[in-house]
Design a protein around this motif. Structure first.
Motif, PDB file in Angstrom:
ATOM      1  N   PRO A 172      -9.455   3.743 -17.357  1.00  0.00           N
ATOM      2  CA  PRO A 172      -9.209   2.402 -16.818  1.00  0.00           C
ATOM      3  C   PRO A 172      -9.693   2.205 -15.386  1.00  0.00           C
ATOM      4  O   PRO A 172     -10.218   1.140 -15.058  1.00  0.00           O
ATOM      5  N   GLU A 173      -9.540   3.198 -14.526  1.00  0.00           N
ATOM      6  CA  GLU A 173      -9.822   2.995 -13.110  1.00  0.00           C
ATOM      7  C   GLU A 173     -11.213   3.460 -12.687  1.00  0.00           C
ATOM      8  O   GLU A 173     -11.676   3.101 -11.613  1.00  0.00           O
ATOM      9  N   ASP A 187      -2.473   4.566 -21.688  1.00  0.00           N
ATOM     10  CA  ASP A 187      -2.815   4.487 -20.268  1.00  0.00           C
ATOM     11  C   ASP A 187      -3.444   3.130 -19.941  1.00  0.00           C
ATOM     12  O   ASP A 187      -3.213   2.573 -18.854  1.00  0.00           O
ATOM     13  N   HIS A 188      -4.231   2.600 -20.844  1.00  0.00           N
ATOM     14  CA  HIS A 188      -4.843   1.291 -20.621  1.00  0.00           C
ATOM     15  C   HIS A 188      -3.777   0.201 -20.579  1.00  0.00           C
ATOM     16  O   HIS A 188      -3.862  -0.733 -19.763  1.00  0.00           O
ATOM     17  N   TRP A 232      -2.002   0.503 -17.256  1.00  0.00           N
ATOM     18  CA  TRP A 232      -2.874   0.024 -16.186  1.00  0.00           C
ATOM     19  C   TRP A 232      -2.906  -1.497 -16.151  1.00  0.00           C
ATOM     20  O   TRP A 232      -2.856  -2.110 -15.073  1.00  0.00           O
ATOM     21  N   ASP A 276       0.382  -2.663 -14.643  1.00  0.00           N
ATOM     22  CA  ASP A 276       0.381  -2.415 -13.201  1.00  0.00           C
ATOM     23  C   ASP A 276      -0.536  -3.391 -12.466  1.00  0.00           C
ATOM     24  O   ASP A 276      -0.250  -3.802 -11.330  1.00  0.00           O
ATOM     25  N   THR A 277      -1.652  -3.761 -13.090  1.00  0.00           N
ATOM     26  CA  THR A 277      -2.675  -4.564 -12.429  1.00  0.00           C
ATOM     27  C   THR A 277      -2.401  -6.056 -12.525  1.00  0.00           C
ATOM     28  O   THR A 277      -2.559  -6.790 -11.542  1.00  0.00           O
TER      29      THR A 277
END
Length: 290
Positions: free
Chosen positions: A190-191, A229-230, A233, A236-237
Motif C-alpha cells: 500500500p505505501e 493490510d490494504h 491502510w 488509516d488514510t
C-alpha cells in the motif's frame, strides 16, 4: 443496517435489449453460482438470507454497456435497491442522458470504466489506457453531474491514479467512489507503490474508496487475509467515514459465497465494531446523501 454498495442484477435478453457482451456471458456469467438471469427479486432474496438490508445495483454490461434499462427498473421498482448506471461521457447528448437517468427514482450516479479500452468497454482491462484524461474536457457532462448530485463511481487501476487525481483536481466539488482496491493484488504494498497515490485523493473530503470484490483481489481463501493490510491502510488514510464495503456479488460467486463476501470484515485485525458499522453502512449513506 447493512448496505451492500456493489451488486449486480440483470434481466433476460429481448429484441430491444439483446445480450451483446460475448466475453462476459461466456467467461463470467456461466461460471457464477447463480442462474444465468439474475433478477432483482433473487438478489433481494439472497440479501435477506445473509442480513443485508439494502444494496446498490451497479450497471451490468451484458447488453450494450450504455443500456441501463434493467438497472433503472430495479432501482425504481424496489425500495431496498438503488442504481448506478453506466454512461458514455463522450456521446452526443451525454449530459442530458445523465439528467434523465438521475431523474429515475433510486438512481444515485454513474460508473466509468477507466481501466477499460474505450473501444472495448467492459470487455477487457488495460491499465495503460488514458482516455479518462480526455474525458476531463467534457465540461457539459461534468456540469450535469454536479447539477444532479451524481455519485461518480470509477473502476481504475492503481497505476492510473494520476488520471484520477487530475479529474478530482479539476472537479473537486463532485462526489467520487473508487472501486475494487484500484485492482491491486496482495503483491502491491500500500505505501511503497503507485497504490499510495490514493493518499492524494484522500485530501478531498468527497472521495471514498471501496473495499469491494476482495475474493477476486486476494490470492487466498476466506477471509482473504493477504488483503487486510490494504483495508487497514485505507482506514488509516481516509478514515472509516470514507471506506465503503461492497460484495460485487454475484461476480464473486465463482470463488466465494455471498456471506463470505461480507463476513471477511469480521476477521480484519484492528477494526472495531464501530469501524465495521461505518464501512458496511454509514459511510456510503453519508457519501451519497441517503
Amino acid at each position: 443496517m447493512v448496505l451492500d454498495t456493489h451488486t449486480h442484477a440483470w434481466g433476460p435478453p429481448t429484441s430491444d435489449h439483446p445480450w451483446t457482451n460475448g466475453p462476459l456471458v461466456e467467461n463470467s456469467v456461466d461460471s457464477f453460482s447463480v442462474e444465468t438471469v439474475y433478477r432483482g427479486e433473487k438478489l433481494l432474496e439472497d440479501m435477506d438470507a445473509i442480513g443485508v438490508d439494502e444494496a446498490v445495483v451497479v450497471g451490468y454490461p451484458i447488453c450494450d454497456w450504455t443500456d441501463n434499462w434493467y438497472t433503472e427498473q430495479v432501482a425504481s421498482e424496489f425500495e431496498d435497491l438503488y442504481g448506478i448506471v453506466m454512461l458514455d461521457q463522450f456521446a452526443d447528448g451525454a449530459a442530458d442522458e445523465l439528467r434523465r437517468s438521475m431523474a429515475v427514482d433510486g438512481v444515485l450516479g454513474f460508473r466509468l470504466g477507466a481501466i477499460c479500452p474505450y473501444d472495448r468497454m467492459w470487455e477487457t482491462f488495460d491499465p495503460d489506457v488514458s482516455w479518462l484524461r480526455d474525458a476531463i474536457d467534457e465540461t457539459e457532462f461534468w456540469d450535469a453531474a454536479r447539477e444532479t448530485d451524481a455519485v461518480v463511481q470509477i473502476l481504475i487501476h492503481h497505476d492510473q491514479l494520476e488520471q484520477a487525481i487530475e479529474l478530482v483536481e479539476t472537479y473537486p466539488d463532485l462526489t467520487y467512489a473508487f472501486d475494487h482496491f484500484g485492482h491491486a493484488d496482495p503483491t502491491v504494498p500500500p505505501e511503497e507503490s503507485a497504490f499510495g497515490r490514493f493518499a492524494d485523493l484522500a485530501a478531498y473530503d468527497d472521495v471514498a474508496v471501496k473495499v469491494s470484490e476482495i475474493p477476486h483481489m486476494s490470492d487466498e481463501e476466506f477471509p482473504y487475509t493477504d488483503m487486510h493490510d490494504h483495508v487497514r491502510w485505507f482506514v488509516d488514510t481516509f478514515g472509516r467515514e470514507r471506506v465503503v464495503w461492497g460484495s460485487d456479488f454475484p461476480n464473486v460467486s465463482d470463488v466465494a459465497s455471498y456471506e463470505e463476501s461480507l463476513t471477511w470484515l469480521e476477521h480484519v485485525d484492528g477494526l472495531s465494531e464501530t469501524d465495521r458499522e461505518w464501512i458496511t453502512d454509514r459511510a456510503f449513506r453519508d457519501l451519497a446523501g441517503l
